[in-house]
Enzyme design. Structure first.
Site: not given
Length: 444
Positions: A12, A30, A35, A127, A267
């Site tokens: 995202v 992060d 990464r 979410t 999700c």
């Protein structure tokens, strides 16, 4: 000038950071140093942002200092201190008991709280259940920063709508729901996203409305898939082709084109539990939502049982049988293995004593081992396994053995031209979870 910090650079956060960096100075934060190094070299191992697009926006140092746009990624907290918008895009998983785990959100809020200043706006995209932003995240921000909510700093919520692996519906092409902790902040948040979201925005009246809208998007899909999964079970008993039934029913203009399958990912297989827990906290036991979850969570064992039945019918000794499983990621043409339900199929097959070899050219074998303690093969082999001279060589397992059974679990493009005859033992079973193969013994 708007200065944006993105907290969490996964599926995202990175696409959003890349998009905002075309207009504003953006620092991506992060905690994964590896990464960060990969991203600053212009490489995205999640494959959500093409390397060429990523390199177009990368800058060599913090863009807050003298840049009008650009992206710099860091694991150092001080690098994001000058931001005036903090956008949190960390995952919101469930634990082994399917209870919402807000730990990543708490930690991200603590991180932001350490650098939060008067006038800043913190926007959450993760979410959550309705009320989580204001009831769970804001108190952490206040405690760590010492600032007062809606006086010294403000908040917004704009739920992510990323579809991993989808190169057509990218972040800027999906209409964005926005909201703010006050009407004025709602307008500011909406205007910020409008600068980069070409599909447009929808300003919700409150943060709770925006949170609820997101969580029901995926709950609705979960329930619809559960319905067709139940249909698949019924039609299998009646010896009727489920996909043929759905194709016929789909000729009506308002029939919803859902297909049976394993429901995983970060999700659809997770979000309904967030809404269910919030409902239960308020004394309501959601029946349809949890029934859909139970049915979808049972599909891994169902697939394994169907494969075993077909093996028995063909006289194949189940215990010790060799089975090739094609695909371990949670969806096709995507390296994401989070919450993949293919592992439920593997565990159920192994419970029958079957030896399972997993092959997935998209998955990272180290990640599969770390997450599930399963071996995933992806070594290169001969092109002869692929039909058609225009196909590139694909990766495969190192074993030269042929298999008593082959299960297609994920519809990766590489599998569409795979010559299964070269991998089958005589009388082998072929089972298609995705319903895309021809000449199979069974399909979901």
């Amino acid at each position: 000038m708007n200065k944006i910090a993105i907290i969490g650079l996964g599926y995202v956060g990175l696409p959003l950071a890349r998009l905002f960096a075309t207009k504003f100075p953006v620092v991506g934060f992060d905690i994964n140093q590896k990464r960060i190094e990969e991203l600053n070299e212009g490489r995205d191992v999640t494959l959500e942002v093409e390397d060429a697009l990523l390199k177009q926006v990368l800058v060599d140092s913090n863009p807050f200092k003298g840049h009008t746009s650009g992206l710099f990624c860091t694991a150092h907290l001080e690098e994001i201190r000058e931001a005036n918008y903090y956008i949190v895009t960390v995952p919101t998983p469930v634990d082994k008991h399917n209870k919402p785990d807000l730990t990543p959100l708490y930690k991200a809020s603590e991180t932001v709280g350490k650098v939060l200043k008067k006038g800043d706006v913190v926007i959450y995209e993760s979410t959550v259940y309705p009320g989580a932003t204001e009831e769970e995240c804001i108190p952490v921000l206040e405690k760590v920063s010492g600032l007062k909510f809606n006086v010294d700093f403000f908040a917004g919520y704009s739920p992510e709508r990323i579809n991993p692996g989808d190169k057509e519906h990218t972040v800027e092409k999906i209409l964005k729901v926005t909201s703010g902790s006050t009407p004025e902040i709602g307008v500011k948040v909406n205007e910020l996203y409008k600068t980069v979201i070409t599909a447009g925005t929808h300003l919700a009246p409150t943060i709770k409305v925006a949170e609820a809208a997101k969580v029901i998007e995926n709950s609705q899909r979960d329930i619809n898939i559960a319905f067709v999964n139940e249909l698949a079970k019924i039609f299998n008993i009646l010896d009727i082709d489920t996909h043929a039934v759905l194709e016929a029913a789909g000729t009506k203009w308002n029939f919803l084109p859902f297909r049976p399958g394993l429901v995983g990912g970060h999700c659809i297989g997770v979000d309904p539990y967030y809404l269910a827990q919030k409902a239960q906290e308020h004394g309501y036991h959601p029946e349809i939502i949890l029934a859909g979850r139970r049915l979808n969570d049972s599909m891994g064992e169902y697939v394994a049982a169907q494969v075993v039945k077909l093996m028995i019918k063909k006289g194949i000794t189940v215990k010790g049988a060799q089975l090739l499983l094609l695909g371990i990621t949670f969806k096709e043409n995507c390296p994401d293995v989070r919450n993949t339900k293919i592992v439920d199929v593997v565990k159920a097959l192994e419970d029958y004593g079957i030896q399972v070899t997993i092959f997935d050219p998209w998955a990272n074998p180290d990640e599969v081992m770390h997450e599930y303690n399963l071996v995933c093969h992806s070594e290169l082999v001969s092109e002869s396994l692929v039909s058609g001279s225009d196909q590139s060589p694909i990766t495969h397992h190192p074993s030269p053995n042929k298999y008593n059974a082959i299960v297609l679990g994920v519809a990766h493009k590489e599998f569409l031209n795979l010559d299964l005859e070269l991998l089958k033992r005589e009388n082998a079973v072929v089972y298609d979870v995705k319903g895309i193969l021809t000449n199979t013994d069974g399909k979901l």
